[in-house]
Design an enzyme around this catalytic site. Structure first.
Site, PDB file in Angstrom:
ATOM      1  N   GLU A  40      -9.486   2.226   2.195  1.00  0.00           N
ATOM      2  CA  GLU A  40      -8.669   1.166   2.019  1.00  0.00           C
ATOM      3  C   GLU A  40      -7.585   0.976   3.142  1.00  0.00           C
ATOM      4  O   GLU A  40      -6.797   2.318   3.010  1.00  0.00           O
ATOM      5  CB  GLU A  40      -8.089   1.066   0.528  1.00  0.00           C
TER       6      GLU A  40
ATOM      7  N   ASN B 245     -10.295  -3.181   5.780  1.00  0.00           N
ATOM      8  CA  ASN B 245     -11.042  -2.177   4.666  1.00  0.00           C
ATOM      9  C   ASN B 245     -12.123  -2.202   4.762  1.00  0.00           C
ATOM     10  O   ASN B 245     -13.016  -3.169   5.533  1.00  0.00           O
ATOM     11  CB  ASN B 245     -10.436  -2.986   3.304  1.00  0.00           C
TER      12      ASN B 245
ATOM     13  N   HIS C  99     -12.125  -7.610   5.235  1.00  0.00           N
ATOM     14  CA  HIS C  99     -13.046  -6.478   4.836  1.00  0.00           C
ATOM     15  C   HIS C  99     -14.363  -6.145   5.757  1.00  0.00           C
ATOM     16  O   HIS C  99     -15.019  -7.412   6.060  1.00  0.00           O
ATOM     17  CB  HIS C  99     -13.652  -6.543   3.314  1.00  0.00           C
TER      18      HIS C  99
ATOM     19  N   GLY D 124      -7.339  -6.881  -6.048  1.00  0.00           N
ATOM     20  CA  GLY D 124      -8.147  -7.600  -7.268  1.00  0.00           C
ATOM     21  C   GLY D 124      -7.891  -6.571  -8.561  1.00  0.00           C
ATOM     22  O   GLY D 124      -7.776  -7.128  -9.384  1.00  0.00           O
ATOM     23  N   ASN D 125      -7.818  -5.034  -8.294  1.00  0.00           N
ATOM     24  CA  ASN D 125      -7.776  -4.476  -9.413  1.00  0.00           C
ATOM     25  C   ASN D 125      -6.132  -4.757  -9.984  1.00  0.00           C
ATOM     26  O   ASN D 125      -5.926  -4.571 -11.244  1.00  0.00           O
ATOM     27  CB  ASN D 125      -7.943  -2.938  -8.906  1.00  0.00           C
TER      28      ASN D 125
ATOM     29  N   ASN E 196       0.886  -1.119  -0.045  1.00  0.00           N
ATOM     30  CA  ASN E 196      -0.042  -0.064   0.033  1.00  0.00           C
ATOM     31  C   ASN E 196       0.873   1.358  -0.244  1.00  0.00           C
ATOM     32  O   ASN E 196       2.162   1.343   0.199  1.00  0.00           O
ATOM     33  CB  ASN E 196      -0.871   0.083   1.252  1.00  0.00           C
TER      34      ASN E 196
ATOM     35  N   THR F  49     -11.117  -6.097  -4.353  1.00  0.00           N
ATOM     36  CA  THR F  49     -11.296  -7.174  -3.221  1.00  0.00           C
ATOM     37  C   THR F  49     -12.420  -6.531  -2.426  1.00  0.00           C
ATOM     38  O   THR F  49     -13.254  -7.213  -2.213  1.00  0.00           O
ATOM     39  CB  THR F  49     -10.005  -7.396  -2.238  1.00  0.00           C
TER      40      THR F  49
END
Length: 269
Positions: free
Chosen positions: A200, A182, A151, A75-76, A65, A211
């Site tokens: 995030e 998150n 999450h 995921g991205n 991060n 995600t």
């Protein structure tokens, strides 16, 4: 030492990508990653990605991060790396092995199986993760899902009305979440559509979170709020999320290469 990079994004969630598959790169360290990720003094990104060789996959993706902390999944970024590889591929991550496939409307990513157990999130103590009996101001009874990273998902009448820039960091650092979390706020539009905003961990407000879209869709499906395939509308654009009967989550959406460049390492150390 001069290092090449590729700048990529998935729906505005952007990445600096370094490729260490064929050339050795030094361990940059958290301070250097923070400097490179800074949007006013560095290149700027939400996540910093390093690609490495892996004997059991097409590539290993290490994810940091913007605060320099390493995380398990993105995921991205998986879609971005799938685009870079240009063919069906397997990607080893800290959260497990995932696969990517070129699709008509972008890159499809098999994100694996969601985990709902409190110890898998992880949480500080045992609690029902479908609707946890906790709250922070206007945000109450979240679901918790681990899709490679943790999450918390809150379903609200209007996700745009939530002061996520204020509540997000409070929840991220709450002792309930020993590895931080998150924070997702979502609104059910209809049986096939969700609207979503994400705080995030280690980044802050983001235009898209793959995600987060997966975790939110699965939490809504688990509660019976939506069908097993939905469009998740994020500030940066929509992602298609399907939770198949084999328990695997498939995320499909676009990825883009913005530009290539290089930097002098001494400028950031």
């Amino acid at each position: 030492m001069r290092i090449n990079f590729t700048k990529m994004h998935g729906l505005g969630n952007d990445f600096i990508v370094l490729d260490a598959r064929e050339e050795d790169l030094p361990d940059l360290g958290a301070e250097t990653i923070r400097a490179l990720s800074d949007r006013t003094r560095g290149i700027g990104c939400d996540q910093f990605i390093v690609l490495e060789p892996d004997p059991d996959a097409s590539v290993r993706m290490r994810i940091y991060n913007a605060d320099g902390g390493e995380v398990e999944a993105c995921g991205n970024a998986a879609r971005a790396i799938g685009l870079m590889l240009g063919k069906p591929a397997t990607i080893a991550t800290g959260g497990g092995l995932i696969s990517t496939t070129p699709a008509e409307n972008g890159i499809a990513v098999d994100m694996g199986e969601p985990r709902f157990g409190w110890e898998a999130i992880p949480l500080a103590y045992a609690v029902d993760t479908d609707a946890m009996p906790v709250g922070w101001d206007m945000l109450e009874q979240p679901s918790a899902v681990n899709v490679g990273n943790p999450h918390a998902i809150f379903f609200v009448p209007d996700c745009d009305a939530v002061p996520l820039d204020e509540l997000g960091p409070q929840i991220e650092h709450d002792p309930l979440f020993p590895q931080r979390v998150n924070v997702n706020v979502a609104t059910v539009v209809d049986r096939k559509t969700l609207r979503l905003r994400v705080w995030e961990r280690g980044v802050g407000l983001t235009r898209a979170c793959g995600t987060g879209a997966c975790a939110t869709a699965v939490a809504a499906m688990r509660r019976g709020l939506v069908d097993r395939e939905v469009s998740v509308e994020l500030p940066g654009g929509p992602l298609s999320i399907a939770w198949h009967q084999d328990n695997r989550i498939i995320m499909t959406g676009p990825a883009t290469q913005a530009f290539r460049g290089s930097f002098e390492l001494d400028d950031y150390t």
